[in-house]
Design an enzyme around this catalytic site. Sequence first.
Site, PDB file in Angstrom:
ATOM      1  N   LEU A   1      11.149   1.244   7.120  1.00  0.00           N
ATOM      2  CA  LEU A   1      10.539   1.664   5.867  1.00  0.00           C
ATOM      3  C   LEU A   1      11.326   2.850   5.316  1.00  0.00           C
ATOM      4  O   LEU A   1      11.684   3.766   6.063  1.00  0.00           O
ATOM      5  CB  LEU A   1       9.080   2.060   6.090  1.00  0.00           C
ATOM      6  CG  LEU A   1       8.330   2.492   4.824  1.00  0.00           C
ATOM      7  CD1 LEU A   1       8.130   1.298   3.889  1.00  0.00           C
ATOM      8  CD2 LEU A   1       6.988   3.107   5.182  1.00  0.00           C
TER       9      LEU A   1
ATOM     10  N   LYS B   1       6.557  -2.038   1.864  1.00  0.00           N
ATOM     11  CA  LYS B   1       5.386  -1.427   2.508  1.00  0.00           C
ATOM     12  C   LYS B   1       4.165  -2.333   2.332  1.00  0.00           C
ATOM     13  O   LYS B   1       3.284  -2.089   1.501  1.00  0.00           O
ATOM     14  CB  LYS B   1       5.124  -0.032   1.938  1.00  0.00           C
ATOM     15  CG  LYS B   1       4.202   0.826   2.807  1.00  0.00           C
ATOM     16  CD  LYS B   1       4.162   2.255   2.300  1.00  0.00           C
ATOM     17  CE  LYS B   1       3.185   3.117   3.070  1.00  0.00           C
ATOM     18  NZ  LYS B   1       3.617   3.384   4.460  1.00  0.00           N
TER      19      LYS B   1
ATOM     20  N   TYR C   1       0.826  -1.203   0.000  1.00  0.00           N
ATOM     21  CA  TYR C   1       0.000   0.000   0.000  1.00  0.00           C
ATOM     22  C   TYR C   1       0.861   1.253   0.000  1.00  0.00           C
ATOM     23  O   TYR C   1       2.062   1.205   0.252  1.00  0.00           O
ATOM     24  CB  TYR C   1      -0.952   0.009   1.200  1.00  0.00           C
ATOM     25  CG  TYR C   1      -0.318   0.409   2.516  1.00  0.00           C
ATOM     26  CD1 TYR C   1      -0.518   1.687   3.048  1.00  0.00           C
ATOM     27  CD2 TYR C   1       0.481  -0.480   3.237  1.00  0.00           C
ATOM     28  CE1 TYR C   1       0.066   2.057   4.254  1.00  0.00           C
ATOM     29  CE2 TYR C   1       1.063  -0.120   4.439  1.00  0.00           C
ATOM     30  CZ  TYR C   1       0.846   1.153   4.942  1.00  0.00           C
ATOM     31  OH  TYR C   1       1.438   1.518   6.129  1.00  0.00           O
TER      32      TYR C   1
ATOM     33  N   GLU D   1      11.898   2.539  14.285  1.00  0.00           N
ATOM     34  CA  GLU D   1      11.019   3.590  13.758  1.00  0.00           C
ATOM     35  C   GLU D   1       9.749   3.633  14.585  1.00  0.00           C
ATOM     36  O   GLU D   1       9.552   2.831  15.499  1.00  0.00           O
ATOM     37  CB  GLU D   1      10.690   3.320  12.291  1.00  0.00           C
ATOM     38  CG  GLU D   1      10.046   1.972  12.032  1.00  0.00           C
ATOM     39  CD  GLU D   1       9.980   1.618  10.551  1.00  0.00           C
ATOM     40  OE1 GLU D   1      10.078   2.522   9.707  1.00  0.00           O
ATOM     41  OE2 GLU D   1       9.823   0.424  10.247  1.00  0.00           O
TER      42      GLU D   1
END
Length: 286
Positions: A206, A150, A32, A182
């Site tokens: 990411l 992702k 996505y 993260e």
Amino acid sequence: MRTVYVNGEYLPENEAKVSIFDRGFLMADGVYEVTSVLDGKLIDFDGHAARLERSLGELEMASPVTRDELLAIHRELVSRNGIDQGLIYLQITRGAPADRDFAFPDPDETPSSIVLFTQNKPDLAGNPVARKGIRIISIEDVRWGRRDIKTVQLLYPSMGKMMARKAGVDDAWMVQDGYVTEGTSNNAYIVKDGKIITRERSNDILHGITRAAVLRFAAEAQMQVEERNFTVAEAQAADEAFITSASTFVMPVVEIDGTQVGDGTPGPVAARLREIYLEESRKVAL
């Protein structure tokens, strides 16, 4: 009522349907992207499209549309839904074969599925939270090892956000082997003696599109940037901390695990980066 896009059709949201055999639903076998909209235009679209292509390639998944077609769909949804400020969510899955099976279906027989919808966020750029900052907790990072893709496998990040809510704070940073990876849906940074510090790109995080833009703008503004691991303790002792994402842009962090960061208010580096990002991104929006 929103107009959404499902496999080649623009539909009212209450008429949109996907198969129960769709592998995104059964296997989290999908990727996505979320693209911001400011002033009716798309922010960092090319970056999101490039990362989407990379994610699809890493999973050997076919895209059902070209980049130009994807841009046209985004623009059409912005127009049909009258979005001035908001978000566009895009999801591509490996499609819906005739039955559930762990093995990938033949792509010639099972085309990929694609879904897009908008979210109207009138205060996206002027989010008042940015003026006071957010409070976070740290949690163990137990996700799979390919966080650079992702995917729609967002169960643990969702659990992390719920852990934060139960703790009475806004979000969480994940920690692996003693170092911050993260946030649950964002990249993490600290500032010490004017230097911006953030984890380097790898499979552990990411590769944020907003991250890339913010670091580029920081360099252009003659700010020092160091890409390396940092601990929670180092973050708590920093002068500033902040996050970046497509939906928050640059958001200050003022408390970590109950410890105030700096003087407990948003610092000048994060505030300036947010200002630069919004200004420069609007100039080149599509």
